[in-house]
Design a protein around this motif. Structure first.
Motif, PDB file in Angstrom:
ATOM      1  N   MET A  20       0.829  -1.170   0.000  1.00 12.79           N
ATOM      2  CA  MET A  20       0.000   0.000   0.000  1.00 12.79           C
ATOM      3  C   MET A  20       0.883   1.247   0.000  1.00 12.79           C
ATOM      4  SD  MET A  20      -2.801   1.275   2.742  1.00 12.79           S
ATOM      5  CE  MET A  20      -4.102   0.150   2.412  1.00 12.79           C
ATOM      6  N   ARG A  21       0.481   2.213  -0.773  1.00 12.44           N
ATOM      7  CA  ARG A  21       1.270   3.428  -0.924  1.00 12.44           C
ATOM      8  C   ARG A  21       0.817   4.485   0.085  1.00 12.44           C
ATOM      9  NH1 ARG A  21       1.341   6.793  -6.483  1.00 12.44           N
ATOM     10  NH2 ARG A  21       1.816   8.748  -5.505  1.00 12.44           N
ATOM     11  N   LYS A  22       1.779   5.091   0.776  1.00  8.89           N
ATOM     12  CA  LYS A  22       1.452   6.148   1.718  1.00  8.89           C
ATOM     13  C   LYS A  22       1.270   7.457   0.964  1.00  8.89           C
ATOM     14  CE  LYS A  22       3.465   4.919   6.096  1.00  8.89           C
ATOM     15  NZ  LYS A  22       4.400   5.332   7.138  1.00  8.89           N
ATOM     16  N   THR A  23       0.281   8.201   1.363  1.00  9.53           N
ATOM     17  CA  THR A  23       0.074   9.507   0.767  1.00  9.53           C
ATOM     18  C   THR A  23       0.336  10.575   1.816  1.00  9.53           C
ATOM     19  OG1 THR A  23      -2.272   9.448   1.293  1.00  9.53           O
ATOM     20  CG2 THR A  23      -1.642   8.687  -0.884  1.00  9.53           C
ATOM     21  N   ARG A  24       0.949  11.652   1.375  1.00 11.63           N
ATOM     22  CA  ARG A  24       1.211  12.758   2.282  1.00 11.63           C
ATOM     23  C   ARG A  24       0.009  13.675   2.305  1.00 11.63           C
ATOM     24  NH1 ARG A  24       6.713  14.812  -0.082  1.00 11.63           N
ATOM     25  NH2 ARG A  24       5.328  16.557  -0.364  1.00 11.63           N
ATOM     26  N   LYS A  25      -0.324  14.157   3.471  1.00  2.00           N
ATOM     27  CA  LYS A  25      -1.429  15.093   3.586  1.00  2.00           C
ATOM     28  C   LYS A  25      -0.895  16.500   3.356  1.00  2.00           C
ATOM     29  CE  LYS A  25      -4.275  12.336   6.536  1.00  2.00           C
ATOM     30  NZ  LYS A  25      -5.184  12.295   7.665  1.00  2.00           N
ATOM     31  N   ILE A  26      -1.512  17.191   2.432  1.00  3.72           N
ATOM     32  CA  ILE A  26      -1.125  18.559   2.116  1.00  3.72           C
ATOM     33  C   ILE A  26      -2.268  19.472   2.546  1.00  3.72           C
ATOM     34  CG2 ILE A  26      -0.549  20.148   0.257  1.00  3.72           C
ATOM     35  CD1 ILE A  26       0.695  17.828  -1.218  1.00  3.72           C
ATOM     36  N   ILE A  27      -1.931  20.595   3.108  1.00  2.00           N
ATOM     37  CA  ILE A  27      -2.927  21.555   3.573  1.00  2.00           C
ATOM     38  C   ILE A  27      -3.769  22.002   2.380  1.00  2.00           C
ATOM     39  CG2 ILE A  27      -3.243  23.823   4.630  1.00  2.00           C
ATOM     40  CD1 ILE A  27      -0.472  23.399   5.911  1.00  2.00           C
ATOM     41  N   PRO A  28      -5.091  22.007   2.529  1.00  2.00           N
ATOM     42  CA  PRO A  28      -5.942  22.485   1.426  1.00  2.00           C
ATOM     43  C   PRO A  28      -5.598  23.932   1.077  1.00  2.00           C
ATOM     44  CG  PRO A  28      -7.273  21.406   3.100  1.00  2.00           C
ATOM     45  CD  PRO A  28      -5.886  21.536   3.649  1.00  2.00           C
ATOM     46  N   GLY A  29      -5.429  24.178  -0.196  1.00  2.00           N
ATOM     47  CA  GLY A  29      -5.084  25.518  -0.663  1.00  2.00           C
ATOM     48  C   GLY A  29      -3.597  25.753  -0.813  1.00  2.00           C
ATOM     49  N   ALA A  30      -2.775  24.790  -0.410  1.00  2.00           N
ATOM     50  CA  ALA A  30      -1.329  24.974  -0.503  1.00  2.00           C
ATOM     51  C   ALA A  30      -0.875  25.009  -1.961  1.00  2.00           C
ATOM     52  CB  ALA A  30      -0.603  23.864   0.235  1.00  2.00           C
ATOM     53  N   ARG A  31      -1.491  24.202  -2.801  1.00  2.00           N
ATOM     54  CA  ARG A  31      -1.125  24.205  -4.215  1.00  2.00           C
ATOM     55  C   ARG A  31      -1.551  25.501  -4.884  1.00  2.00           C
ATOM     56  NH1 ARG A  31      -0.057  18.554  -5.625  1.00  2.00           N
ATOM     57  NH2 ARG A  31      -0.748  17.311  -3.878  1.00  2.00           N
ATOM     58  N   LEU A  32      -2.674  26.044  -4.466  1.00  2.00           N
ATOM     59  CA  LEU A  32      -3.120  27.328  -4.995  1.00  2.00           C
ATOM     60  C   LEU A  32      -2.155  28.432  -4.590  1.00  2.00           C
ATOM     61  CD1 LEU A  32      -5.268  28.966  -6.491  1.00  2.00           C
ATOM     62  CD2 LEU A  32      -6.499  29.153  -4.334  1.00  2.00           C
ATOM     63  N   ALA A  33      -1.724  28.420  -3.355  1.00  2.00           N
ATOM     64  CA  ALA A  33      -0.755  29.403  -2.877  1.00  2.00           C
ATOM     65  C   ALA A  33       0.562  29.271  -3.628  1.00  2.00           C
ATOM     66  CB  ALA A  33      -0.527  29.240  -1.381  1.00  2.00           C
ATOM     67  N   PHE A  34       0.983  28.038  -3.884  1.00  2.00           N
ATOM     68  CA  PHE A  34       2.210  27.803  -4.649  1.00  2.00           C
ATOM     69  C   PHE A  34       2.097  28.409  -6.049  1.00  2.00           C
ATOM     70  CE2 PHE A  34       4.567  25.093  -7.657  1.00  2.00           C
ATOM     71  CZ  PHE A  34       5.856  25.349  -7.209  1.00  2.00           C
ATOM     72  N   GLY A  35       0.950  28.229  -6.686  1.00  2.00           N
ATOM     73  CA  GLY A  35       0.744  28.796  -8.023  1.00  2.00           C
ATOM     74  C   GLY A  35       0.785  30.308  -8.019  1.00  2.00           C
ATOM     75  N   ILE A  36       0.188  30.925  -7.003  1.00  2.00           N
ATOM     76  CA  ILE A  36       0.198  32.385  -6.914  1.00  2.00           C
ATOM     77  C   ILE A  36       1.609  32.905  -6.677  1.00  2.00           C
ATOM     78  CG2 ILE A  36      -0.587  34.342  -5.524  1.00  2.00           C
ATOM     79  CD1 ILE A  36      -3.202  32.771  -5.081  1.00  2.00           C
ATOM     80  N   ILE A  37       2.335  32.262  -5.778  1.00  2.00           N
ATOM     81  CA  ILE A  37       3.716  32.680  -5.514  1.00  2.00           C
ATOM     82  C   ILE A  37       4.580  32.508  -6.755  1.00  2.00           C
ATOM     83  CG2 ILE A  37       5.790  32.109  -4.178  1.00  2.00           C
ATOM     84  CD1 ILE A  37       3.862  31.424  -1.847  1.00  2.00           C
ATOM     85  N   LEU A  38       4.432  31.396  -7.426  1.00  2.00           N
ATOM     86  CA  LEU A  38       5.190  31.162  -8.655  1.00  2.00           C
ATOM     87  C   LEU A  38       4.870  32.219  -9.704  1.00  2.00           C
ATOM     88  CD1 LEU A  38       7.116  29.177 -10.149  1.00  2.00           C
ATOM     89  CD2 LEU A  38       5.060  28.053 -10.998  1.00  2.00           C
ATOM     90  N   GLY A  39       3.582  32.547  -9.852  1.00  2.00           N
ATOM     91  CA  GLY A  39       3.180  33.572 -10.805  1.00  2.00           C
ATOM     92  C   GLY A  39       3.750  34.932 -10.468  1.00  2.00           C
ATOM     93  N   CYS A  40       3.781  35.270  -9.185  1.00  2.00           N
ATOM     94  CA  CYS A  40       4.347  36.560  -8.772  1.00  2.00           C
ATOM     95  C   CYS A  40       5.842  36.632  -9.043  1.00  2.00           C
ATOM     96  CB  CYS A  40       4.080  36.798  -7.295  1.00  2.00           C
ATOM     97  SG  CYS A  40       2.358  37.186  -6.943  1.00  2.00           S
ATOM     98  N   ILE A  41       6.550  35.552  -8.775  1.00  2.00           N
ATOM     99  CA  ILE A  41       7.996  35.537  -9.008  1.00  2.00           C
ATOM    100  C   ILE A  41       8.307  35.664 -10.495  1.00  2.00           C
ATOM    101  CG2 ILE A  41      10.071  34.094  -8.880  1.00  2.00           C
ATOM    102  CD1 ILE A  41       8.964  33.032  -6.204  1.00  2.00           C
TER     103      ILE A  41
END
Length: 55
Positions: free
Chosen positions: A1-22
């Motif tokens: 069985m594969r373990k999945t990491r729990k990511i905070i909801p909205g973290a990927r959206l924040a990453f996209g915004i930060i990447l876009g700003c940079i």
């Protein structure tokens, strides 16, 4: 069985915004890249939700 990491909801959206700003700052085109960052982050969030519901 594969373990999945729990990511905070909205973290990927924040990453996209930060990447876009940079990238926008580096190319002197912040307005366009900020909107594209939001779109990229939303796509990542949607892809994550779709992948977790399939399992």
């Amino acid at each position: 069985m594969r373990k999945t990491r729990k990511i905070i909801p909205g973290a990927r959206l924040a990453f996209g915004i930060i990447l876009g700003c940079i990238v926008g700052y580096l190319t002197s085109n912040t307005e366009v890249w900020f909107i594209l960052g939001i779109a990229i982050g939303a796509a990542l969030e949607y892809g994550n939700k779709k992948a977790t519901t399939k399992q």
